[in-house]
Design an enzyme around this catalytic site. Sequence first.
Site, PDB file in Angstrom:
ATOM      1  N   ASP A   1      -3.914  54.359  -7.587  1.00  8.70           N
ATOM      2  CA  ASP A   1      -3.408  52.791  -7.826  1.00  8.70           C
ATOM      3  C   ASP A   1      -4.589  51.935  -7.699  1.00  8.70           C
ATOM      4  O   ASP A   1      -5.538  52.477  -6.915  1.00  8.70           O
ATOM      5  CB  ASP A   1      -1.877  52.166  -6.926  1.00  8.70           C
ATOM      6  CG  ASP A   1      -1.085  52.897  -6.876  1.00  8.70           C
ATOM      7  OD1 ASP A   1      -0.497  53.674  -7.984  1.00  8.70           O
ATOM      8  OD2 ASP A   1      -0.128  53.084  -5.991  1.00  8.70           O
TER       9      ASP A   1
ATOM     10  N   GLU B   1       1.129  44.551  -2.430  1.00  9.12           N
ATOM     11  CA  GLU B   1       0.202  45.761  -3.097  1.00  9.12           C
ATOM     12  C   GLU B   1      -0.983  45.778  -3.025  1.00  9.12           C
ATOM     13  O   GLU B   1      -1.924  47.240  -2.378  1.00  9.12           O
ATOM     14  CB  GLU B   1       0.566  45.644  -4.376  1.00  9.12           C
ATOM     15  CG  GLU B   1       2.487  46.660  -5.067  1.00  9.12           C
ATOM     16  CD  GLU B   1       1.869  47.636  -4.724  1.00  9.12           C
ATOM     17  OE1 GLU B   1       1.400  48.197  -4.307  1.00  9.12           O
ATOM     18  OE2 GLU B   1       3.506  47.880  -5.657  1.00  9.12           O
TER      19      GLU B   1
END
Length: 148
Positions: free
Chosen positions: A71, A54
């Site tokens: 995000d 990520e």
Amino acid sequence: MTRALFISLFSCLAAINQASLINRCDLAKVLHQEDLDGFEGYSVSDWLCLAFVESHFNISKVNEYADGSSDYGIFQINSHYWCNDYQSHSENTCHVACKELLSPNLLSTIKCAKKIVSKAGGMKNWAAWSIHCAGRPLSYWVTGCHMG
Ligand SMILES: *[C@@H]1O[C@H](CO)[C@@H](O)[C@H](O)[C@H]1NC(C)=O
């Protein structure tokens, strides 16, 4: 002498530049301390793989999407569902400001990640985990780390 001084100055500047990055084993230790080892059936290795795919262990990573959501942090937690960035509509399921998910102490982001992984699907709620981590041997992620 001068050379040694130059080298230590250089490594110091390099360290400042990398301040947003957390070392793999330091992260493993925090995850272990916060009881993520075995939480909902996932090991510290799962969490390390998730954090790597990520954010490449970048605590302050923010990624903006065309839909206006972003995000946040080491687990790239999305503002549309989980946190509030006061910029687009948010379910704010974690009841937290997205900015807090960038904190170097990682406590808010771990708390929110626990909530996410407790939902149906578990870690599959992170598409990158399903693609790059699920069903693979992951124990090498904790190699050399002393967590206890
Ligand atoms: C971490 O993420 C931030 C925000 O996305 C970025 O500005 C920074 O350059 C990244 N740090 C590293 C070392 O990649």
